[in-house]
Design a protein around this motif. Structure first.
Motif, PDB file in Angstrom:
ATOM      1  N   THR A  57      -1.775  -0.912  -2.947  1.00 24.83           N
ATOM      2  CA  THR A  57      -0.595  -1.667  -2.524  1.00 24.83           C
ATOM      3  C   THR A  57      -0.561  -3.039  -3.197  1.00 24.83           C
ATOM      4  N   ARG A  96       1.512  -1.593  -6.295  1.00 23.66           N
ATOM      5  CA  ARG A  96       2.859  -1.779  -5.746  1.00 23.66           C
ATOM      6  C   ARG A  96       3.368  -3.201  -6.002  1.00 23.66           C
ATOM      7  N   GLU A  97       2.568  -4.201  -5.624  1.00 24.51           N
ATOM      8  CA  GLU A  97       3.078  -5.571  -5.598  1.00 24.51           C
ATOM      9  C   GLU A  97       2.945  -6.261  -6.946  1.00 24.51           C
ATOM     10  N   GLY A 117      -1.879   3.173   0.800  1.00 29.43           N
ATOM     11  CA  GLY A 117      -0.618   3.196   0.068  1.00 29.43           C
ATOM     12  C   GLY A 117      -0.330   4.492  -0.653  1.00 29.43           C
ATOM     13  N   HIS A 134      -6.298  -0.670   0.086  1.00 34.06           N
ATOM     14  CA  HIS A 134      -4.974  -1.259   0.216  1.00 34.06           C
ATOM     15  C   HIS A 134      -4.787  -2.369  -0.809  1.00 34.06           C
ATOM     16  N   ARG A 148       6.112   4.262   7.944  1.00 40.74           N
ATOM     17  CA  ARG A 148       5.245   4.354   6.759  1.00 40.74           C
ATOM     18  C   ARG A 148       5.261   5.780   6.195  1.00 40.74           C
TER      19      ARG A 148
END
Length: 424
Positions: A309, A313-314, A349, A305, A379
């Motif tokens: 993620t 992602r972030e 993710g 994660h 999700r």
């Protein structure tokens, strides 16, 4: 040895000299699935309306991209029978309703251009008969060392050869021509380009599949290749995040450990992925590598994660589709069972679960995790919506035209000759 190992995994605007796209005059060979009835049709995009009409079981099925065995959609295979309980590729698609199928020569999917076009048509028709969402058909056609379509398509140079030319236009032109030939076969997604920076000369799995060892130069080539695929309206997949370039272990057979600090990762590994994202890459594939300074858990990136993620992602701001690398590879199977791997990849993710070694087991595990509350249905909806938006963007809702006779066109051969001439 390397070619044998690669057979089971990993499945990656144009310059002024580029030819115009080949005309596609063939009649449509498949149709999109029937839309929801007017009374049940909510407002929103086609992807959103399709999601709203899907059951939980079908939404979970959309996460999986699988292998089917055989040359014809309607011809039975003992391998399909053993793995899926039904004989033909079409029956597999109708039974499990997967989000995607990936074609391989070793699965008997590739013998001739007309055969591949007929197979992809038959698979899409099976999906249209059985569910709300259309089927995304992909392939590992990196060119060079990893060329699943073999002699069916124009022989283009691989990434390292293109990188040696120093001209990003060559990366664009080769990707565009490759994408056009994939579309002629009814294939809408290529698991390319390789975005790894090959900084370890002992790397047994990336090597010439990468554009080179300089992060900036590799990034420029990757961005150009993404542009080329998009010019052909084919989805592109940058791989293998967070970077598989500095390893001496093959993740097909073991679990590589890369000790880059976060600062080193940002400098050495991240630039090609940043550039791919800036060029609106459709999907990014995870790597089955452990990077303990990015995630001290010891889990491979595919199950992390913090990496999928937290970083992708972030930090990098990617909101497209995240695909795992093949889940039948040893690098992701060492710590957890095949059912748990699928669940943990979603929790990390991932949107697409590629090539699970036991589809029924993996599917049931994810479905049970949703029913128990371990994974929320929200999700799952997030992943399915990303997948459906990608399909809508790349025209997978149909109709899709095939034109196998257009392969190896004079224009595409000129692209190959021009780039090979510089390398040689």
């Amino acid at each position: 040895m390397l070619a044998a190992l690669l057979a089971t995994g990993c499945s990656s605007g144009v310059g002024a000299a580029s030819p115009a796209p080949s005309p596609r005059t063939s009649a449509p060979v498949s149709v999109s699935p029937p839309p929801p009835s007017p009374s049940a049709r909510p407002s929103g995009s086609l992807a959103e309306r399709t999601l709203a009409a899907m059951s939980l079981r079908d939404k979970v099925a959309q996460l999986f991209t699988i292998v089917v065995w055989g040359q014809k959609a309607g011809a039975a295979s003992k391998e399909n029978e053993a793995r899926y309980g039904v004989g033909t590729p079409a029956q597999v698609v109708e039974k499990f309703r997967p989000g995607g199928v990936i074609l391989f020569d070793w699965a008997g999917n590739v013998s001739g251009a007309s055969q591949v076009a007929a197979l992809t048509t038959g698979l899409r028709e099976a999906a249209a008969r059985s569910g709300e969402a259309p089927l995304m058909i992909g392939v590992d056609q990196e060119n060079g060392l990893v060329s699943r379509l073999k002699s069916l398509v124009t022989t283009f140079p691989g990434a390292s050869e293109i990188g040696e030319t120093g001209k990003t236009a060559n990366a664009r032109d080769v990707a565009r021509a490759t994408g056009e030939e994939l579309r002629d076969l009814g294939i809408s997604l290529d698991f390319a380009p390789v975005a790894d920076v090959n900084i370890n000369p002992r790397n047994p799995v990336i090597g010439p599949r990468a554009y080179g060892s300089d992060p900036g130069k590799v990034a420029a080539m990757v961005g150009a290749a993404v542009d080329g695929f998009h010019a052909a309206d084919v989805a592109s997949v940058a791989k293998h995040f967070p970077g598989h370039g500095d390893t001496s272990v093959d993740s097909h057979t073991g679990l590589p450990v890369i000790t880059h600090s976060k600062t080193q990762w940002r400098k050495l590994d991240a630039p090609p992925f940043r550039t791919a994202i800036a060029h609106d890459v459709d999907a990014i594939m995870s790597a089955h590598v452990v990077m303990p300074k990015l995630d001290p858990s010891g889990d491979p990136a595919t199950l992390s994660h913090r990496i999928l993620t937290g970083l992708l992602r972030e930090e990098l701001g990617f909101d497209g589709v995240i695909s795992t690398d093949a889940l039948d590879m040893a690098g992701v199977r060492k710590k957890y069972g095949d059912a748990e791997v699928a669940v943990r990849a979603v929790l990390a993710g991932a949107d697409v679960l590629l090539m699970p070694p036991n589809l029924p087991k993996a599917y049931d595990a994810v479905l049970d995790a949703v029913k128990s509350g371990r994974i929320s249905e929200r999700r799952i909806d997030e992943s399915v919506l990303r997948i459906l938006r990608l399909k809508e963007k790349r025209g997978v809702f149909g109709p899709i035209r095939t034109d196998p006779g257009a392969l190896k066109s004079a224009a595409h051969r000129k692209v190959a000759e021009r780039v090979f001439a510089v390398v040689r």
